[in-house]
Enzyme design. Sequence first.
Site, PDB file in Angstrom:
ATOM      1  N   GLY A  11     -15.158  -2.044  -2.860  1.00  0.00           N
ATOM      2  CA  GLY A  11     -14.341  -1.742  -1.680  1.00  0.00           C
ATOM      3  C   GLY A  11     -14.453  -0.286  -1.252  1.00  0.00           C
ATOM      4  N   TYR A 141       2.660  -5.697   2.503  1.00  0.00           N
ATOM      5  CA  TYR A 141       1.833  -4.757   1.735  1.00  0.00           C
ATOM      6  C   TYR A 141       2.724  -3.664   1.129  1.00  0.00           C
ATOM      7  CZ  TYR A 141      -1.750  -1.065   1.111  1.00  0.00           C
ATOM      8  OH  TYR A 141      -2.568  -0.077   0.629  1.00  0.00           O
ATOM      9  N   LYS A 145       3.572  -2.772  -2.757  1.00  0.00           N
ATOM     10  CA  LYS A 145       3.290  -1.453  -3.353  1.00  0.00           C
ATOM     11  C   LYS A 145       4.549  -0.860  -4.005  1.00  0.00           C
ATOM     12  CE  LYS A 145      -1.143  -1.041  -2.604  1.00  0.00           C
ATOM     13  NZ  LYS A 145      -2.077  -1.080  -3.745  1.00  0.00           N
TER      14      LYS A 145
HETATM   15  C1  AKB Z   1      -3.750   0.727   5.104  1.00  0.00           C
HETATM   16  O1  AKB Z   1      -3.860   1.237   6.244  1.00  0.00           O
HETATM   17  O2  AKB Z   1      -3.285  -0.390   4.888  1.00  0.00           O
HETATM   18  C2  AKB Z   1      -4.179   1.582   3.922  1.00  0.00           C
HETATM   19  C3  AKB Z   1      -3.035   2.356   3.363  1.00  0.00           C
HETATM   20  C4  AKB Z   1      -2.513   3.535   4.061  1.00  0.00           C
HETATM   21  O3  AKB Z   1      -2.549   2.018   2.325  1.00  0.00           O
HETATM   22  N1  AKB Z   1      -5.246   2.447   4.295  1.00  0.00           N
END
Ligand code: AKB
Length: 324
Positions: A11, A141, A145
């Site tokens: 990646g 996301y 995290k």
């Molecule tokens: C995203 O844009 O999802 C990533 C991040 C800032 O974690 N690059």
Amino acid sequence: MKRILITGALGQIGTELTQRLRKDYGIDKVIASNRTEKAGAVAKEGLYENLDVLDGAALHRMVKRHRVDTVIHLASILSAKGEEMPQKLWEVNMQGLYNVLEVSRQEELKVFFPSSIAVFGAQTPRTMTPQVTLQRPGTIYGVSKVSGELLCDYYHTRFGVDTRGVRFPGLISKEAMPGGGTTDYAVHIYHEAVSRGAYTSYIARGTRMDMLYMPDAIQGVVQLMETDPDRLHHRNAYNITAMSLSPEEIAAAIRKRIEGFEITYEVDPVRQAIADSWPDSLDDSVAREEWGWNPKFGLDEMTGDMLEFLKNKKMSEGEGFFGV
Ligand code: AKB
């Protein structure tokens, strides 16, 4: 770090990090892994294995077979892609991390976990966002995290696993393209500047997000992982950044080197809403104090290096580039 397993090695981060670790630690000390094998330097130039991080037993076998002592766990789905498939993101990001932490508990491994500015949300202080502050993200996301940060802290305090992480801002990479993120525009803009002298941004003019050039990001990972554990009080995860940028500022820096470069805007509402919920700028002073975080590249240095690299690449591939 003596024998290092990298997940998601093909990646955006993995491609450049694998090359650096092979150079620093030895070609036979770094095991690159990814879910699917693709042709390319990372898979061909050293140890490489296919690995789906959702298969905990396969991960454990690989750790034993290669006598791994450190896992750099990069396999994950990013913010914009995650909004298209929230259930899949949760499975990959959380089950994958859980499998890594479990094998690390059993085999006493050290772990690097990349967190993100996505852990912050609309209620977080927007400028100079502190290391310790409100974390109520609005994306799946970001939720994964924050949960990942907590899980890494739990494995450290409960089981003594040496977990360490950073909150990456947008990463501007030379070698591999990002995929499925909100900050990806900041990489695409350089590629399109070189190939056609123009870029249409899906992020609106005036939208600030923190950014970091990949060589600094890689240096940060190595430095954090090599720091004496007694110095680390925040561990999961440290704010790091180098610059807070808007699309038009990147465009202006490119225009200094590519005359006539044009930027236009066709805003994508999904990615714009995500960007609007993230900080404008981060306070990275804790990382600076605890383990000496000190990025080298600002906007101008990065733009010069990036454009030079992309032009040379095009020339070596026998392709022309804009302005010539
Ligand atoms: C995203 O844009 O999802 C990533 C991040 C800032 O974690 N690059």
